[in-house]
Design a protein around this motif. Structure first.
Motif, PDB file in Angstrom:
ATOM      1  N   MET A   1      -0.965  -5.009  -4.820  1.00 16.46           N
ATOM      2  CA  MET A   1      -0.709  -6.262  -4.149  1.00 16.46           C
ATOM      3  C   MET A   1      -1.594  -6.347  -2.905  1.00 16.46           C
ATOM      4  O   MET A   1      -1.837  -5.346  -2.244  1.00 16.46           O
ATOM      5  N   ASP A   2      -2.056  -7.551  -2.603  1.00 17.48           N
ATOM      6  CA  ASP A   2      -2.804  -7.769  -1.373  1.00 17.48           C
ATOM      7  C   ASP A   2      -2.132  -8.894  -0.587  1.00 17.48           C
ATOM      8  O   ASP A   2      -1.131  -9.464  -1.024  1.00 17.48           O
ATOM      9  N   VAL A   3      -2.673  -9.200   0.567  1.00 22.98           N
ATOM     10  CA  VAL A   3      -2.061 -10.186   1.454  1.00 22.98           C
ATOM     11  C   VAL A   3      -2.003 -11.560   0.784  1.00 22.98           C
ATOM     12  O   VAL A   3      -0.990 -12.256   0.855  1.00 22.98           O
ATOM     13  N   SER A   4      -3.060 -11.941   0.118  1.00 24.03           N
ATOM     14  CA  SER A   4      -3.093 -13.238  -0.552  1.00 24.03           C
ATOM     15  C   SER A   4      -2.015 -13.334  -1.623  1.00 24.03           C
ATOM     16  O   SER A   4      -1.316 -14.345  -1.731  1.00 24.03           O
ATOM     17  N   ALA A   5      -1.868 -12.286  -2.416  1.00 17.99           N
ATOM     18  CA  ALA A   5      -0.851 -12.276  -3.481  1.00 17.99           C
ATOM     19  C   ALA A   5       0.550 -12.350  -2.879  1.00 17.99           C
ATOM     20  O   ALA A   5       1.422 -13.045  -3.409  1.00 17.99           O
ATOM     21  N   LEU A   6       0.768 -11.654  -1.776  1.00 18.10           N
ATOM     22  CA  LEU A   6       2.070 -11.699  -1.111  1.00 18.10           C
ATOM     23  C   LEU A   6       2.360 -13.117  -0.625  1.00 18.10           C
ATOM     24  O   LEU A   6       3.457 -13.640  -0.843  1.00 18.10           O
ATOM     25  N   ARG A   7       1.383 -13.731   0.019  1.00 19.57           N
ATOM     26  CA  ARG A   7       1.578 -15.090   0.528  1.00 19.57           C
ATOM     27  C   ARG A   7       1.914 -16.054  -0.598  1.00 19.57           C
ATOM     28  O   ARG A   7       2.847 -16.852  -0.507  1.00 19.57           O
ATOM     29  N   GLN A   8       1.192 -15.940  -1.711  1.00 22.92           N
ATOM     30  CA  GLN A   8       1.441 -16.805  -2.855  1.00 22.92           C
ATOM     31  C   GLN A   8       2.816 -16.533  -3.457  1.00 22.92           C
ATOM     32  O   GLN A   8       3.542 -17.461  -3.828  1.00 22.92           O
ATOM     33  N   GLU A   9       3.182 -15.264  -3.547  1.00 19.53           N
ATOM     34  CA  GLU A   9       4.495 -14.895  -4.082  1.00 19.53           C
ATOM     35  C   GLU A   9       5.626 -15.493  -3.242  1.00 19.53           C
ATOM     36  O   GLU A   9       6.648 -15.928  -3.774  1.00 19.53           O
ATOM     37  N   LEU A  10       5.420 -15.521  -1.929  1.00 23.07           N
ATOM     38  CA  LEU A  10       6.429 -16.068  -1.026  1.00 23.07           C
ATOM     39  C   LEU A  10       6.385 -17.596  -0.965  1.00 23.07           C
ATOM     40  O   LEU A  10       7.262 -18.223  -0.372  1.00 23.07           O
ATOM     41  N   GLY A  11       5.361 -18.179  -1.564  1.00 16.65           N
ATOM     42  CA  GLY A  11       5.243 -19.631  -1.604  1.00 16.65           C
ATOM     43  C   GLY A  11       4.943 -20.252  -0.248  1.00 16.65           C
ATOM     44  O   GLY A  11       5.401 -21.351   0.051  1.00 16.65           O
ATOM     45  N   LEU A  12       4.165 -19.533   0.554  1.00 19.04           N
ATOM     46  CA  LEU A  12       3.849 -19.994   1.899  1.00 19.04           C
ATOM     47  C   LEU A  12       2.402 -20.465   2.001  1.00 19.04           C
ATOM     48  O   LEU A  12       1.517 -19.896   1.372  1.00 19.04           O
ATOM     49  N   SER A  13       2.201 -21.487   2.805  1.00 21.95           N
ATOM     50  CA  SER A  13       0.835 -21.904   3.099  1.00 21.95           C
ATOM     51  C   SER A  13       0.216 -20.870   4.028  1.00 21.95           C
ATOM     52  O   SER A  13       0.921 -20.022   4.597  1.00 21.95           O
ATOM     53  N   LEU A  14      -1.074 -20.957   4.214  1.00 21.96           N
ATOM     54  CA  LEU A  14      -1.771 -20.029   5.105  1.00 21.96           C
ATOM     55  C   LEU A  14      -1.208 -20.122   6.524  1.00 21.96           C
ATOM     56  O   LEU A  14      -0.952 -19.110   7.176  1.00 21.96           O
ATOM     57  N   GLY A  15      -0.976 -21.340   6.996  1.00 18.35           N
ATOM     58  CA  GLY A  15      -0.426 -21.546   8.325  1.00 18.35           C
ATOM     59  C   GLY A  15       0.995 -21.014   8.461  1.00 18.35           C
ATOM     60  O   GLY A  15       1.352 -20.419   9.487  1.00 18.35           O
TER      61      GLY A  15
ATOM     62  N   GLY B   1       8.012  -3.577   2.350  1.00 21.29           N
ATOM     63  CA  GLY B   1       7.395  -2.269   2.193  1.00 21.29           C
ATOM     64  C   GLY B   1       6.411  -2.144   1.045  1.00 21.29           C
ATOM     65  O   GLY B   1       5.765  -1.107   0.893  1.00 21.29           O
ATOM     66  N   ARG B   2       6.265  -3.178   0.244  1.00 20.43           N
ATOM     67  CA  ARG B   2       5.342  -3.095  -0.897  1.00 20.43           C
ATOM     68  C   ARG B   2       3.878  -3.139  -0.464  1.00 20.43           C
ATOM     69  O   ARG B   2       2.999  -2.720  -1.211  1.00 20.43           O
ATOM     70  N   LEU B   3       3.622  -3.658   0.713  1.00 13.85           N
ATOM     71  CA  LEU B   3       2.270  -3.708   1.266  1.00 13.85           C
ATOM     72  C   LEU B   3       2.299  -2.946   2.593  1.00 13.85           C
ATOM     73  O   LEU B   3       2.567  -3.507   3.643  1.00 13.85           O
ATOM     74  N   PRO B   4       2.070  -1.636   2.537  1.00 15.15           N
ATOM     75  CA  PRO B   4       2.205  -0.797   3.730  1.00 15.15           C
ATOM     76  C   PRO B   4       1.213  -1.163   4.829  1.00 15.15           C
ATOM     77  O   PRO B   4       0.052  -1.468   4.565  1.00 15.15           O
ATOM     78  N   ALA B   5       1.702  -1.114   6.063  1.00 17.89           N
ATOM     79  CA  ALA B   5       0.853  -1.401   7.223  1.00 17.89           C
ATOM     80  C   ALA B   5      -0.359  -0.473   7.247  1.00 17.89           C
ATOM     81  O   ALA B   5      -1.450  -0.878   7.644  1.00 17.89           O
ATOM     82  N   ALA B   6      -0.171   0.762   6.800  1.00 17.36           N
ATOM     83  CA  ALA B   6      -1.271   1.735   6.793  1.00 17.36           C
ATOM     84  C   ALA B   6      -2.402   1.317   5.854  1.00 17.36           C
ATOM     85  O   ALA B   6      -3.549   1.711   6.052  1.00 17.36           O
ATOM     86  N   SER B   7      -2.096   0.509   4.859  1.00 16.73           N
ATOM     87  CA  SER B   7      -3.155   0.043   3.952  1.00 16.73           C
ATOM     88  C   SER B   7      -3.908  -1.144   4.542  1.00 16.73           C
ATOM     89  O   SER B   7      -4.955  -1.535   4.025  1.00 16.73           O
TER      90      SER B   7
END
Length: 74
Positions: A1-15, A53-59
């Motif tokens: 998973m990456d940030v873009s996929a997470l945002r899309q999964e959550l149904g959020l706009s970029l803003g 936790g699926r997208l760790p801060a360390a990554s």
């Protein structure tokens, strides 16, 4: 998973996503999504929280990764 996929999964706009992680600039969030810049430690931690936790801060941030590495050595 990456940030873009997470945002899309959550149904959020970029803003909306930017606001949830504490950013005021949609452009900065776009740069993070595209891998052009790393999020700050604080933003990386907020993204980890949003992903449960699926997208760790360390990554997302080298400083967080370094801290976790040193914690593991103790």
């Amino acid at each position: 998973m990456d940030v873009s996929a997470l945002r899309q999964e959550l149904g959020l706009s970029l803003g909306e996503f930017a606001a949830k992680v504490g950013l005021t600039s949609r452009g900065h969030m776009s740069e993070i999504e595209r891998g052009l810049t790393q999020p700050s430690v604080r933003v990386a931690i907020e993204i980890e929280k949003l992903s449960a936790g699926r997208l760790p801060a360390a990554s997302l941030n080298d400083d967080v990764a370094l801290i976790e590495k040193f914690r593991g050595l103790q």
